[in-house]
Scaffold this motif. Structure first.
Motif: not given
Length: 279
Positions: A121-124, A144-158, A161-168
């Motif tokens: 359960g990702g996000g904030t 995450d189990h829903l794409e909308q939550y996953l995409h929101s979290t990944w957008d924040y991650v990018q 600047g954590f995309a190099d060590r965070t997987e959604c």
């Protein structure tokens, strides 16, 4: 002679009319009395309900005010831990983790210094965790189990600047059987390559997906944990999550709940020596 003009007859009729009028007056008086009594009872009932609602509103307002103050205090303590924020932070509270819980989680992270964090359960919390582990270079895997939550979290991650060590990772809910009970839970294929998880953060699936929805996490992921891993569960103020945490504490030999009362976060840590060994 017309009998209707007979005095005795007229007197009798008048007497009968007076009697009927008197009866009608009594009935009207009774109706008025009953109506007044009914209105009085209705008024008293409304007053009782109003008083109860007023007191409930006062308690709610007081509780909300106190909680708001606590959340603001927590945020004031939390921001100095991440002095170089690169973008707007996601909101806290409601469905996302609230500030007091995030502050509590930050203390756990500082103590554990995890190399790998698995978050259900990702996000904030994902973004705060990214900042709190920046100097450690921690690998973060967020599920995450829903794409909308996953995409929101990944957008924040990018953006942060954590995309190099965070997987959604997307893991749709599928039926799993644990201890003879079936639960809708994350697709197990999302965890197949994971190992040596030092910190397991369980904040999903949502309670709306079923009773004790988060219970499968530990039975199904225990073999993914490192020796001495710490397990945290959000929302332990709710009966289901409280029961889950107690079940997990019995499941893990040498583990106990700590930090009680600091936030909604339930924390299971190994006591003395030993790792996450099944009873």
């Amino acid at each position: 002679m017309d009998h209707t003009d007979d005095p005795e007859t007229v007197v009798g009729e008048l007497t009968a009319v007076r009697s009927e009028l008197a009866q009608l007056r009594r009935e009207v008086a009774e109706l008025r009395s009953d109506r007044a009594a009914g209105l009085g009872e209705a008024r008293d009932e409304l007053q009782t309900q109003f008083t109860a609602l007023e007191r409930s509103l006062q308690r709610h307002t007081t509780g909300t005010s106190h909680n708001t103050v606590r959340q603001v205090e927590a945020m004031w303590q939390l921001f100095p831990k991440v002095p170089r924020i690169r973008a707007q932070m996601p909101p806290s509270g409601g469905f996302p983790m609230e500030a007091r819980t995030l502050l509590h989680l930050s203390s756990v992270i500082e103590e554990v210094r995890p190399r790998t964090i698995l978050e259900l359960g990702g996000g904030t919390s994902t973004i705060w965790t990214g900042y709190l582990t920046e100097e450690l270079g921690t690998r973060i895997v967020s599920i995450d189990h829903l794409e909308q939550y996953l995409h929101s979290t990944w957008d924040y991650v990018q953006r942060h600047g954590f995309a190099d060590r965070t997987e959604c990772r997307l893991a749709p809910l599928e039926p799993v059987t644990v201890d003879g009970e079936e639960y809708p839970w994350y697709s197990l294929s999302a965890f197949s390559d994971l190992a040596d998880v030092d910190l397991l953060v369980v904040d999903g699936p949502p309670e709306s997906t079923g009773a004790k929805a988060r219970y499968p996490a530990l039975p199904l992921l225990q073999d993914k944990l490192s020796a001495g891993a710490v397990v945290v569960l959000d929302d332990t103020n709710r009966p289901d999550e409280r029961a889950i945490l107690e079940d997990w504490a019995r499941m893990l030999a040498g583990y106990a709940e700590t930090d009680q009362g600091l936030s909604k976060l339930g924390v299971l840590r190994p006591q003395a020596s030993g790792g996450a060994e099944r009873l």
